[in-house]
Design a protein around this motif. Sequence first.
Motif, short mmCIF file in Angstrom:
data_model
loop_
_atom_site.label_atom_id
_atom_site.label_comp_id
_atom_site.label_asym_id
_atom_site.label_seq_id
_atom_site.Cartn_x
_atom_site.Cartn_y
_atom_site.Cartn_z
N PHE A 1 10.07 -5.51 -32.03
CA PHE A 1 9.59 -5.88 -30.70
C PHE A 1 8.87 -4.71 -30.06
N GLU A 2 7.85 -5.00 -29.27
CA GLU A 2 7.19 -4.01 -28.43
C GLU A 2 6.81 -4.69 -27.13
N TRP A 3 7.02 -3.99 -26.02
CA TRP A 3 6.72 -4.61 -24.72
C TRP A 3 6.51 -3.53 -23.67
N THR A 4 5.97 -3.97 -22.56
CA THR A 4 5.76 -3.09 -21.42
C THR A 4 6.27 -3.76 -20.16
N GLY A 5 6.57 -2.96 -19.15
CA GLY A 5 7.03 -3.50 -17.87
C GLY A 5 6.60 -2.58 -16.75
N ASN A 6 6.41 -3.15 -15.58
CA ASN A 6 5.95 -2.36 -14.44
C ASN A 6 7.10 -2.01 -13.51
N PHE A 7 7.16 -0.73 -13.14
CA PHE A 7 8.05 -0.31 -12.07
C PHE A 7 7.18 0.21 -10.93
N LEU A 8 7.80 0.51 -9.78
CA LEU A 8 7.04 0.88 -8.60
C LEU A 8 7.35 2.32 -8.21
N LEU A 9 6.28 3.10 -8.08
CA LEU A 9 6.38 4.52 -7.77
C LEU A 9 5.97 4.74 -6.32
N THR A 10 6.77 5.51 -5.57
CA THR A 10 6.41 5.87 -4.21
C THR A 10 5.92 7.31 -4.17
N LEU A 11 5.17 7.65 -3.16
CA LEU A 11 4.59 8.99 -3.07
C LEU A 11 5.67 10.06 -3.01
N LEU A 12 6.75 9.80 -2.28
CA LEU A 12 7.84 10.76 -2.15
C LEU A 12 8.93 10.56 -3.19
N ARG A 13 8.74 9.58 -4.08
CA ARG A 13 9.69 9.29 -5.17
C ARG A 13 11.06 8.85 -4.65
N LYS B 1 0.81 -1.22 0.00
CA LYS B 1 0.00 0.00 0.00
C LYS B 1 0.85 1.27 0.00
N LYS B 2 2.14 1.13 0.22
CA LYS B 2 3.03 2.29 0.27
C LYS B 2 3.52 2.74 -1.10
N ALA B 3 3.18 2.00 -2.14
CA ALA B 3 3.69 2.33 -3.48
C ALA B 3 2.67 1.91 -4.52
N MET B 4 2.86 2.39 -5.77
CA MET B 4 1.92 2.11 -6.84
C MET B 4 2.65 1.61 -8.08
N GLN C 1 7.45 6.81 4.84
CA GLN C 1 6.88 5.98 3.78
C GLN C 1 5.37 6.09 3.84
N TYR C 2 4.83 7.00 3.06
CA TYR C 2 3.39 7.27 3.09
C TYR C 2 2.65 6.44 2.05
N PRO C 3 1.46 5.97 2.37
CA PRO C 3 0.63 5.34 1.34
C PRO C 3 0.09 6.40 0.39
N PHE C 4 -0.24 5.99 -0.83
CA PHE C 4 -0.86 6.92 -1.77
C PHE C 4 -2.25 7.30 -1.27
N PRO C 5 -2.62 8.58 -1.36
CA PRO C 5 -3.96 8.98 -0.92
C PRO C 5 -5.04 8.34 -1.79
#
Length: 427
Positions: free
Chosen positions: A335-347, A249-252, A398-402
């Motif tokens: 080739f074409e592709w996508t990937g997920n990274f993780l974003l935090t509220l404070l970066r 819950k601390k990141a998106m 470490q804040y959760p996203f609002p």
Amino acid sequence: MSVPSHIDSYYAASANDKKVRPKLEGEHRCDVCVVGAGFTGISTALSLAERGKRVVVLEGTRIGFGASGRNGGQIVNSFNRDIDYITRTYGEDIGQKMGKMAFAGSELIRERIEKYNIDCDLKHGNVFAACNKKQFEDLKSKKALWEAHGHNELELLSASSIQDHIGSGRYAGGLLDRKGGHIQPLNLVLGQAQALESLGGIIFEDSKAIRIEQGKPAKVVTEHGVVVADTVVVAGNAYLLGLIPEVEKKAMPCGTQMVATEVLSEELQKQLLPTGYCVEDCNYLLDYFRLSGDGRLIYGGGTSYGAREPGKIEQLIVPKMLKTFPYLKGVKIDFEWTGNFLLTLLRMPQVGCIGDNLFYAQGYSGHGVTNSHLMGVILADAIEGDRERYDVFASMPQYPFPGGRMLRVPYTAIGASYYIMRDKLGI
């Protein structure tokens, strides 16, 4: 039974090591169990194995399946929030300590490549490209800031001199970082995985962690087995999938998209990127590009908040590529592709410990190639009792996203739209 495979990307197609590791079955005992075989997990495991620890790595799919095997492959120094922001926000002491770590990740990557003879198409140098005068002034400040923290391999590029490195008239100037660079990221993580195995470390693939039973020792349970360990490190980043909700819950998760062209002629390669440096622009939702080891242009950009898979990546990315290089019109995309990274509220990266022996690290917010490698060493240090650098990261909030799961995506998209408009207006 079917074996999980990597997504259909250029990196998977050009992987040096296509060996499938076994699935965990039965009970195994070790000093440290690492959950996740991406950059963070493998760097942590390798750092511990180098110190004689018995390490088991559990990977839910394949080594480097997530962002570590899908990213832009760029070695970019510092953090998403640079040292000046960190100093203003967290104080001079934290700022100085973070400044000492800002360039350590890129050095570690080069050390590992040399030490273990990893074939991953390493090339030195990256360029930050300014799309307007405001961004160019910011790059002047970045150069002064990094030099104040001991990084002296930087060169400011004018609107004309940047064209010595990028065959495009799009940019108002740039900053060359000779300590940056680029690699084939999947081969980098696979090479380190092989190094880990050479030191006695064990990696199980297709072995998703279902739950963690805390205690001394702790237990990590999969569908067909269990690992009993003195210490557990969770390094799933954007792919935790419900394992530790209080951490998730601390990141998106966010998605980024890439394409790779057909192999280009040497003449066209020289026209695109004469010096072979990789490039990222300075926009909030930035474009980034480089040449692969076999002469393709890898071009990425765009962000989908919440990690939604875009329907047609080529239609999203190719217009961006042609805006930078109009003369590539008609070039085939292989080739074409996508990937997920993780974003935090404070970066900022998040690191912590639940109880006495369950560590986690996540949320590099787009700077994962260098930061994840460094974090592996920092976690290994902390497990061994040296928490000096670990405590610097752990001290940051470490804040959760609002808005929770329902509203964090639209809230973040609204915020991003503000910065996108600033980029367009050059303010």
